[in-house]
Every structure is written in structure tokens, then in C-alpha cells.
Design a protein around this motif. Structure first.
Motif, PDB file in Angstrom:
ATOM      1  N   LYS A  47       0.818  -1.216   0.000  1.00  0.00           N
ATOM      2  CA  LYS A  47       0.000   0.000   0.000  1.00  0.00           C
ATOM      3  C   LYS A  47       0.850   1.264   0.000  1.00  0.00           C
ATOM      4  O   LYS A  47       0.368   2.336  -0.358  1.00  0.00           O
ATOM      5  N   GLY A  48       2.058   1.157   0.452  1.00  0.00           N
ATOM      6  CA  GLY A  48       2.927   2.323   0.500  1.00  0.00           C
ATOM      7  C   GLY A  48       4.253   1.979   1.141  1.00  0.00           C
ATOM      8  O   GLY A  48       4.531   0.814   1.472  1.00  0.00           O
ATOM      9  N   TYR A  49       5.059   3.011   1.330  1.00  0.00           N
ATOM     10  CA  TYR A  49       6.375   2.847   1.942  1.00  0.00           C
ATOM     11  C   TYR A  49       6.542   3.870   3.062  1.00  0.00           C
ATOM     12  O   TYR A  49       5.893   4.908   3.080  1.00  0.00           O
ATOM     13  N   GLY A  50       7.411   3.551   4.001  1.00  0.00           N
ATOM     14  CA  GLY A  50       7.748   4.523   5.036  1.00  0.00           C
ATOM     15  C   GLY A  50       6.924   4.427   6.289  1.00  0.00           C
ATOM     16  O   GLY A  50       7.314   4.951   7.326  1.00  0.00           O
ATOM     17  N   GLY A  51       5.770   3.774   6.216  1.00  0.00           N
ATOM     18  CA  GLY A  51       4.925   3.634   7.389  1.00  0.00           C
ATOM     19  C   GLY A  51       4.181   4.915   7.726  1.00  0.00           C
ATOM     20  O   GLY A  51       4.303   5.940   7.041  1.00  0.00           O
ATOM     21  N   CYS A  52       3.402   4.870   8.781  1.00  0.00           N
ATOM     22  CA  CYS A  52       2.665   6.044   9.247  1.00  0.00           C
ATOM     23  C   CYS A  52       3.667   7.097   9.715  1.00  0.00           C
ATOM     24  O   CYS A  52       4.705   6.766  10.297  1.00  0.00           O
ATOM     25  N   THR A  53       3.361   8.349   9.487  1.00  0.00           N
ATOM     26  CA  THR A  53       4.330   9.413   9.751  1.00  0.00           C
ATOM     27  C   THR A  53       4.705   9.529  11.218  1.00  0.00           C
ATOM     28  O   THR A  53       5.797   9.997  11.544  1.00  0.00           O
ATOM     29  N   TYR A  54       3.818   9.101  12.121  1.00  0.00           N
ATOM     30  CA  TYR A  54       4.078   9.219  13.565  1.00  0.00           C
ATOM     31  C   TYR A  54       4.848   8.030  14.110  1.00  0.00           C
ATOM     32  O   TYR A  54       5.266   8.029  15.271  1.00  0.00           O
TER      33      TYR A  54
END
Length: 320
Positions: A47-54
Motif C-alpha cells: 500500500k505504501g512505503y515509510g509507514g505512518c508518519t508518527y
């Protein structure tokens, strides 16, 4: 409504420790955190990269994660809980990342490995995950442990009820995903806990207070965890905050928010957590300068002083 209408404990809300004491006949019950080595769909590219920003999972993962096996983690956690907290019974808690994000066969192997250790004193299984990492087969697997006599809950991280916030957090799922997950769980024997973060960027006080009404809509929700926003090292939000700080709750402001939310929250829901603390070495902000027990005492005292009672403003029908 008087405080006597609340089922668990002598506080102004249904207190999780009191719930456990009553359920397990006065035994000391402790959660043993297990890291199954899972990832998340917005980290691995599905679904994406980097994970949730927090998020930086090191900020809430115990030292036992460095042990080689699930067995070692469970044994270490039980030993620590017994020595330091006089624990007598245990709930195995798969916490870091999304603990249903794997094929059912793999999940079963991991859950089984954890639960077979000192099985006489393990009374429950708690599995933290995302709303979009749940399906009928996973629910069936978790229900099979309930059929063995264990208490089993699924902990869903909804974080925010607003899609714009979720998108800004790089969450990779929507509030509709949460609603779909609750539909899947509608007729399940599993208990449901929801986890929210209060004070996310862009959300006003009025928006935050509406979390209670949204949670109330779902009769299957048995437990809730409230959590004020932490800015932690190693997170995307941490980098942004250092460049351009934005407002975060003081302890007094956060307590004010709780004083608005709790009266609106269904009085049958058990509150597992009113706040959380990241490891001091990981925390950028807010720094309240108090120990966990001091924060808990402050919030409890303010609820008492202001005569704030969970559910006192709730006007819907009680779930059974």
C-alpha cells in the motif's frame, strides 16, 4: 447516573485493571508483549512505503524483541512480570506492527508457539492490527483460541476517524476500512478494542470530541485505548516537527479533552488506557516531566474534582 453504575473499579470510568481483577477472581493479570516480526502494508510496498508518519516501532517495543524466538520473549516477559509485578496470570499480547499481516497458516504457528508456554497460567490472547489486515479466515483462527477457553481480543488501530487526517499520516487505510472490519466482526465471539490518537495535526477540539460518538456506534467495541500524540525519534513526523514545530497537548489540555470525551463514551466500554508514554530516550515531544503514575494520578484526580463520569452524557441504548 452515579459512579456506582460503572461496572469496574472505583474510578470515574471503567478501569481495565479492575475489570481484570473481577474477571479473574482477584488474580494479578499481566500482558506479555510479543514481537512476531511482522511488518505493515504501508511499509512493504503493498500500500505504501515509510509507514505512518508518527510511527517508530522502537518507541513502543520492549527489550525482549531482541530475543531470538517467541518462546524466549514469552518466558522473559512472564519472568519479568512475576518478579516485578507479582503477576499470576498472563495475556499474550502481539503488539508491534500488524499482527495479522501474514498467511493464516503462519499466524497459527506463531500464536500456538506463544500460547503453549506455561499454558496453565495463560488466560488470554490479544492481537493488535490494522482494520485492513483482517478477513474471515483470520477471525475464524482467533475464534478457535476462544473455543479453547481463552479470552481473545482483536485490537484495531483506527487512530483517526477522519480520512483527510489518515491520508496526511500516510496511514494507507481509510475510516471505511475500519467500518468494514467492524462488519466482519459483527457476529464474532471476539472482543474488540480500538486504539485512537488524540491531537493529530489538523484536528480541532470539536473534531476530537466526536471520537466518542463514532466509537459508540459499534456495539462490538468492548475496550478502548486513548493515546495523546507523541513525536518520536526516527519517525517522519519527528523530522517535520523539528523543522517546523506545531502545537501539542500539555497535560492540562489533554486532561480537558478527556473530560469532554469520557461523559459521551458508552458506560459499558472498558478503558484500557487513557494515555501512553514513549521511552524517554525516544521522545521528542511533548515532555510533561512526570512519571506514568504521576500522570495517571493527575488525570484521575481531575476527573474526580470535576465530577466527570464516563457515560453521564450518553443518551443511546446500552449494548448488552
Amino acid at each position: 447516573m452515579s459512579i456506582k453504575t460503572l461496572a469496574y473499579g472505583e474510578k470515574n470510568y471503567n478501569y481495565y485493571s479492575a475489570y481484570l481483577r473481577e474477571k479473574y477472581h482477584g488474580k494479578r493479570v499481566y500482558k506479555v508483549i510479543v514481537d512476531g516480526g511482522f511488518t505493515c502494508p504501508n511499509r512493504d510496498g503493498s500500500k505504501g512505503y515509510g509507514g505512518c508518519t508518527y510511527c517508530n516501532t522502537d518507541s513502543f517495543t520492549p527489550a525482549s524483541r531482541n530475543l531470538d524466538s517467541i518462546r524466549e520473549q514469552v518466558l522473559h516477559g512472564m519472568e519479568n512480570a512475576t518478579q516485578n509485578y507479582k503477576a499470576e496470570k498472563f495475556i499474550i499480547y502481539f503488539q508491534p506492527n500488524s499482527n495479522t499481516y501474514a498467511p493464516v497458516e503462519e499466524l497459527k504457528l506463531m500464536y500456538d508457539e506463544a500460547l503453549k508456554i506455561n499454558s496453565e497460567n495463560i488466560v488470554g490472547l490479544s492481537v493488535g492490527t490494522r482494520p485492513d489486515c483482517l478477513d474471515a479466515k483470520i477471525i475464524e483462527l482467533l475464534e478457535s483460541y476462544k473455543n479453547r477457553g481463552l479470552e481473545v481480543d482483536i485490537e484495531l488501530g483506527i487512530e483517526s476517524i477522519y480520512n483527510e487526517t489518515l491520508q496526511n499520516l500516510n496511514r494507507g487505510c481509510t475510516h471505511e476500512d475500519f467500518i468494514s472490519a467492524m462488519k466482519l466482526l459483527e457476529n464474532s465471539s471476539l472482543d474488540v478494542c480500538v486504539h485512537t490518537i488524540l491531537g493529530l495535526p489538523g484536528e480541532t477540539r470539536e473534531m476530537i470530541v466526536k471520537y466518542a460518538n463514532e466509537i459508540n456506534k459499534f456495539e462490538k467495541i468492548n475496550f478502548v485505548k486513548f493515546h495523546h500524540l507523541h513525536i518520536v525519534k526516527g519517525s517522519i513526523m519527528g523530522v517535520k516537527y523539528k523543522r517546523e514545530p506545531f502545537p501539542l497537548f500539555t497535560l492540562e489540555e489533554y486532561t480537558d479533552i478527556l473530560c469532554e470525551i469520557l461523559p459521551k463514551l458508552r458506560p459499558d466500554i472498558v478503558i484500557q488506557r487513557l494515555f501512553a508514554l514513549s521511552d524517554v530516550d525516544m521522545l521528542i515531544a511533548p515532555k510533561w516531566g512526570l512519571k506514568k503514575s504521576q500522570i495517571q494520578n493527575y488525570i484521575d484526580a481531575e476527573l474526580e474534582r470535576r465530577n466527570i463520569l464516563q457515560g453521564s452524557e450518553y443518551r443511546g441504548e446500552m449494548s448488552v
